[in-house]
Each structure stands twice: as C-alpha cells, then as structure tokens.
Write a protein that holds these residues in place. Structure first.
Motif, PDB file in Angstrom:
ATOM      1  N   VAL A  71      47.172  64.963  29.051  1.00  0.00           N
ATOM      2  CA  VAL A  71      48.347  64.572  29.840  1.00  0.00           C
ATOM      3  C   VAL A  71      49.191  63.501  29.155  1.00  0.00           C
ATOM      4  CG1 VAL A  71      47.378  65.306  32.052  1.00  0.00           C
ATOM      5  CG2 VAL A  71      47.058  62.947  31.316  1.00  0.00           C
ATOM      6  N   PHE A  72      48.552  62.493  28.582  1.00  0.00           N
ATOM      7  CA  PHE A  72      49.335  61.438  27.938  1.00  0.00           C
ATOM      8  C   PHE A  72      49.884  61.888  26.590  1.00  0.00           C
ATOM      9  CE2 PHE A  72      46.907  59.047  31.102  1.00  0.00           C
ATOM     10  CZ  PHE A  72      47.944  58.391  31.734  1.00  0.00           C
ATOM     11  N   GLY A  73      49.170  62.797  25.913  1.00  0.00           N
ATOM     12  CA  GLY A  73      49.709  63.395  24.690  1.00  0.00           C
ATOM     13  C   GLY A  73      50.973  64.171  24.990  1.00  0.00           C
ATOM     14  N   GLY A  74      50.960  64.918  26.099  1.00  0.00           N
ATOM     15  CA  GLY A  74      52.151  65.659  26.505  1.00  0.00           C
ATOM     16  C   GLY A  74      53.304  64.736  26.851  1.00  0.00           C
ATOM     17  N   PHE A  92      52.251  67.027  21.059  1.00  0.00           N
ATOM     18  CA  PHE A  92      52.155  68.264  21.828  1.00  0.00           C
ATOM     19  C   PHE A  92      50.954  69.098  21.387  1.00  0.00           C
ATOM     20  CE2 PHE A  92      56.928  68.170  22.863  1.00  0.00           C
ATOM     21  CZ  PHE A  92      56.712  67.785  24.171  1.00  0.00           C
ATOM     22  N   ALA A  93      50.664  69.113  20.088  1.00  0.00           N
ATOM     23  CA  ALA A  93      49.507  69.866  19.585  1.00  0.00           C
ATOM     24  C   ALA A  93      48.204  69.289  20.148  1.00  0.00           C
ATOM     25  CB  ALA A  93      49.493  69.866  18.057  1.00  0.00           C
ATOM     26  N   GLY A 123      46.065  78.571  33.343  1.00  0.00           N
ATOM     27  CA  GLY A 123      46.754  79.393  32.349  1.00  0.00           C
ATOM     28  C   GLY A 123      48.190  78.952  32.134  1.00  0.00           C
ATOM     29  N   ILE A 124      48.872  78.608  33.206  1.00  0.00           N
ATOM     30  CA  ILE A 124      50.258  78.139  33.110  1.00  0.00           C
ATOM     31  C   ILE A 124      50.324  76.822  32.338  1.00  0.00           C
ATOM     32  CG2 ILE A 124      52.197  77.229  34.477  1.00  0.00           C
ATOM     33  CD1 ILE A 124      51.462  79.386  36.603  1.00  0.00           C
ATOM     34  N   ILE A 125      49.399  75.918  32.623  1.00  0.00           N
ATOM     35  CA  ILE A 125      49.363  74.617  31.930  1.00  0.00           C
ATOM     36  C   ILE A 125      49.161  74.825  30.432  1.00  0.00           C
ATOM     37  CG2 ILE A 125      47.981  72.517  31.615  1.00  0.00           C
ATOM     38  CD1 ILE A 125      47.526  72.616  34.720  1.00  0.00           C
ATOM     39  N   ILE A 126      48.213  75.673  30.070  1.00  0.00           N
ATOM     40  CA  ILE A 126      47.948  75.924  28.645  1.00  0.00           C
ATOM     41  C   ILE A 126      49.147  76.602  27.988  1.00  0.00           C
ATOM     42  CG2 ILE A 126      46.511  77.275  27.046  1.00  0.00           C
ATOM     43  CD1 ILE A 126      44.158  76.697  28.986  1.00  0.00           C
ATOM     44  N   LEU A 127      49.761  77.558  28.667  1.00  0.00           N
ATOM     45  CA  LEU A 127      50.926  78.247  28.114  1.00  0.00           C
ATOM     46  C   LEU A 127      52.085  77.276  27.884  1.00  0.00           C
ATOM     47  CD1 LEU A 127      52.368  80.858  27.259  1.00  0.00           C
ATOM     48  CD2 LEU A 127      53.027  81.161  29.673  1.00  0.00           C
ATOM     49  N   ILE A 128      52.363  76.423  28.849  1.00  0.00           N
ATOM     50  CA  ILE A 128      53.453  75.452  28.685  1.00  0.00           C
ATOM     51  C   ILE A 128      53.143  74.497  27.540  1.00  0.00           C
ATOM     52  CG2 ILE A 128      54.617  73.475  29.779  1.00  0.00           C
ATOM     53  CD1 ILE A 128      54.516  75.103  32.417  1.00  0.00           C
ATOM     54  N   ALA A 129      51.904  74.040  27.432  1.00  0.00           N
ATOM     55  CA  ALA A 129      51.526  73.147  26.327  1.00  0.00           C
ATOM     56  C   ALA A 129      51.716  73.850  24.979  1.00  0.00           C
ATOM     57  CB  ALA A 129      50.086  72.675  26.503  1.00  0.00           C
ATOM     58  N   LEU A 130      51.350  75.121  24.900  1.00  0.00           N
ATOM     59  CA  LEU A 130      51.546  75.890  23.665  1.00  0.00           C
ATOM     60  C   LEU A 130      53.025  76.033  23.352  1.00  0.00           C
ATOM     61  CD1 LEU A 130      50.581  77.668  21.313  1.00  0.00           C
ATOM     62  CD2 LEU A 130      50.575  79.607  22.914  1.00  0.00           C
TER      63      LEU A 130
END
Length: 146
Positions: A71-74, A92-93, A123-130
């Motif tokens: 979360v803080f990386g994002g 982001f990575a 799944g949505i969280i991982i997709l947005i992070a990607l």
C-alpha cells in the motif's frame, strides 16, 4: 532558475495527471485501510465478521510488512508519478510484487476465512498494481519521467 526544462519534443501527456490523481486516491485508500486495521480502529472494523478480524489481526509480522510495502509503495509510486520521477516504476513494481505475494498467500491459506467477493477484489487490486507498474515503465521509457 531551478525549473526543469523538458527536452525538445517531450511533453507531459494529459493522461499522466489523470492516472496520477486517480492512483493517488486509490493507493491513499489502501493506506487508510492498512492504518485503520493496524491501529484496530473499532468504528472502521465494525462491519467485518469477527472471524475475518481474528485472521487479519493475528497475521504474522512478515504479512503486515508485505501489506505495508504494497500500500505505501503504491502511494509513493503515485506521488513519484505526479512529480514525474523515474522512482515511480520501482515503487509501483514493489507494490505489485507485495500485493501478489499477500493476495496469493491469502488465497492459498486453507485457514483463511472467505468473504464473498474477496477473490474478485484481490484480482482487481493486483491488476491495477500491474497496470500502474506498466504505465510508469512506459512513461519512463518515453522520457516523461526524469
């Protein structure tokens, strides 16, 4: 003057501001969620079933650390993106990697309680992070980020 002069032909695209602002709100909410859970804010946690709270509040320290990196990386990635810094990509990575580990562990943990829709949300969280990671990489390769 210390103002940054863009190289000829490199303009900040309008979508950087849009993606940066939306990602700042999205990742800011993740930080609020983490903070409210970590501080055991009763009003915030009230809607969740006790079984879920017991699981979250008794996670091992390394899981809390991975969640925090996610979360803080994002959030730091969003800020770096808005500041047009190349650091957006590694932030982001790290967020994408941490979210993938965290969500993957929760999915594979047989003892983890299941909430309706949680798998879809993960799944949505991982997709947005990607997508944010790929976007920052693209902006960096186009020399929009410095």
């Amino acid at each position: 003057m210390s103002e940054y002069n863009e190289p000829a032909g490199v303009k900040t695209p309008w979508h950087l501001w849009l993606v940066g602002a939306i990602s700042l709100l999205w990742n800011g909410f993740g930080c609020v969620d983490f903070t409210m859970t970590a501080t055991r804010n009763a009003a915030y946690l009230e809607p969740y079933p006790q079984e879920m709270l017991d699981y979250w509040l008794n996670m091992p320290l390394w899981m809390w650390a991975i969640w925090a990196v996610g979360v803080f990386g994002g959030l730091l990635g969003s800020i770096a993106l808005l500041l047009r810094r190349k650091l957006a990509f590694p932030f982001f990575a790290a967020s994408f990697l941490a979210a993938s580990i965290s969500m993957g562990f929760g999915f594979l943990d047989k003892n983890a309680p299941r909430m309706e829709g949680a798998g879809l949300m993960s799944g949505i969280i991982i997709l947005i992070a990607l997508l944010l990671t790929l976007y920052a990489s693209w902006m960096s390769r186009r020399d929009v980020l410095r």
